[in-house]
Scaffold this active site. Sequence first.
Site, PDB file in Angstrom:
ATOM      1  N   ARG A 113      36.640  33.739  38.508  1.00  0.00           N
ATOM      2  CA  ARG A 113      38.056  32.923  38.894  1.00  0.00           C
ATOM      3  C   ARG A 113      39.053  33.241  37.834  1.00  0.00           C
ATOM      4  O   ARG A 113      40.417  33.266  38.265  1.00  0.00           O
ATOM      5  CB  ARG A 113      37.600  31.504  38.721  1.00  0.00           C
ATOM      6  CG  ARG A 113      36.751  31.048  39.655  1.00  0.00           C
ATOM      7  CD  ARG A 113      36.045  29.446  39.669  1.00  0.00           C
ATOM      8  NE  ARG A 113      37.117  28.703  39.626  1.00  0.00           N
ATOM      9  CZ  ARG A 113      36.982  27.387  39.068  1.00  0.00           C
ATOM     10  NH1 ARG A 113      35.821  27.083  38.670  1.00  0.00           N
ATOM     11  NH2 ARG A 113      37.968  26.566  38.910  1.00  0.00           N
ATOM     12  N   ASP A 142      29.868  26.754  39.956  1.00  0.00           N
ATOM     13  CA  ASP A 142      30.325  25.718  39.643  1.00  0.00           C
ATOM     14  C   ASP A 142      30.612  24.776  40.994  1.00  0.00           C
ATOM     15  O   ASP A 142      30.679  25.114  42.049  1.00  0.00           O
ATOM     16  CB  ASP A 142      31.916  25.964  39.138  1.00  0.00           C
ATOM     17  CG  ASP A 142      32.034  26.453  37.682  1.00  0.00           C
ATOM     18  OD1 ASP A 142      31.103  26.269  36.898  1.00  0.00           O
ATOM     19  OD2 ASP A 142      32.617  27.165  37.415  1.00  0.00           O
ATOM     20  N   ARG A 155      24.538  30.413  38.119  1.00  0.00           N
ATOM     21  CA  ARG A 155      25.173  29.173  38.333  1.00  0.00           C
ATOM     22  C   ARG A 155      26.431  29.290  39.165  1.00  0.00           C
ATOM     23  O   ARG A 155      27.074  30.526  39.376  1.00  0.00           O
ATOM     24  CB  ARG A 155      25.331  28.719  36.990  1.00  0.00           C
ATOM     25  CG  ARG A 155      26.506  29.245  36.176  1.00  0.00           C
ATOM     26  CD  ARG A 155      26.784  28.692  34.855  1.00  0.00           C
ATOM     27  NE  ARG A 155      27.512  27.413  35.228  1.00  0.00           N
ATOM     28  CZ  ARG A 155      27.726  26.386  34.433  1.00  0.00           C
ATOM     29  NH1 ARG A 155      27.183  26.579  33.379  1.00  0.00           N
ATOM     30  NH2 ARG A 155      28.472  25.152  34.810  1.00  0.00           N
ATOM     31  N   TYR A 163      30.056  39.167  43.847  1.00  0.00           N
ATOM     32  CA  TYR A 163      30.948  37.963  44.052  1.00  0.00           C
ATOM     33  C   TYR A 163      32.142  38.477  44.845  1.00  0.00           C
ATOM     34  O   TYR A 163      32.560  39.579  44.911  1.00  0.00           O
ATOM     35  CB  TYR A 163      31.656  37.427  42.903  1.00  0.00           C
ATOM     36  CG  TYR A 163      30.679  36.461  42.030  1.00  0.00           C
ATOM     37  CD1 TYR A 163      30.653  35.074  42.498  1.00  0.00           C
ATOM     38  CD2 TYR A 163      29.770  36.906  41.089  1.00  0.00           C
ATOM     39  CE1 TYR A 163      29.484  34.358  41.566  1.00  0.00           C
ATOM     40  CE2 TYR A 163      28.926  36.321  40.370  1.00  0.00           C
ATOM     41  CZ  TYR A 163      28.529  34.914  40.730  1.00  0.00           C
ATOM     42  OH  TYR A 163      27.857  33.959  40.122  1.00  0.00           O
TER      43      TYR A 163
END
Length: 226
Positions: free
Chosen positions: A179, A33, A31, A92
Site C-alpha cells: 500500500r 489488514d 496477514r 499481490y
Amino acid sequence: MQASLPSVQGTLTDAIEAFSGERVTVQGAGRTDAGVHALGQVAHFDLARDHDPGTVRDAVNAHLRPHPVAIVAAERAAPDFDARFSARARHYLYRIVDRRPDLVLERGRAWRVPRTLDVAAMHAAGQRLLGRHDFTAFRAAECQANSPLRTLDRLDVVRVGHVVEIRTSARSFLHNQVRSMAGSLANVGEGRWTPDDLADVLASRDRSRCGTVAPPDGLYFVAVTY
C-alpha cells in the site's frame, strides 16, 4: 486473532470447530489488514480425525455463512507443510480507478484517484524498487518484522480498461509495504514525483518521505507460490 473484533482467522477457527468439534490453530500464508481482499489466501490446520478434503471444504463453508469468507479448495498436505514458512513467493494486486466520478460498483474494491495517471511513468518508477533493498521508507511504524530488508521480484504497472493495476511479487512483504508503494507510485503517475524521486525515497530509509499510504480497498492477496 482479535479478542474483541472479528477476523478471518477467528471466523475460520470457529467454523472448523463447529464442523469437527476440534479447536485448531489456523495458520495463514500472510496477514491482510481490515478492508484488504484475499483471492488466493492459503491456510493450514491439523485435525485429529481424517476427513475427505471435499467434505472439509463444504462443511466448513456451511458454518462460515453468512460471513464474507469461503474456502475455494481443500486438500491433504504433507506433514511438514506450513502455509506461512513453506511459501516461496506471495503475489499481490493493487487496483486504482483513475477517474473523476465516484465509484459505484467498484466501491470498496478499488482506490479512486480523480485524475488520469501516467502508467508508463509508474511502471518505470516501479523498476527502481526491484531487487533486495532496505524498505524502511515503505514500512508501517508498527511493523513487527525483524528486518526491513526484502527482495522485490516483480512490480508491473499496467492499464486494463479504466483500471490501473499494480502487480507485485516477493517471498515476503513488510507491513503496509504494498500500500505504501502504491501510494508513492500514484505520486509518480500524477506527475508530482519522477522515477528518480521514488528511488531517492527508497534510498533515504525515511518513513516520513513515503507518499500517502493507499487505502486497503484496492489491495488483493492474489496467490501464494510453494
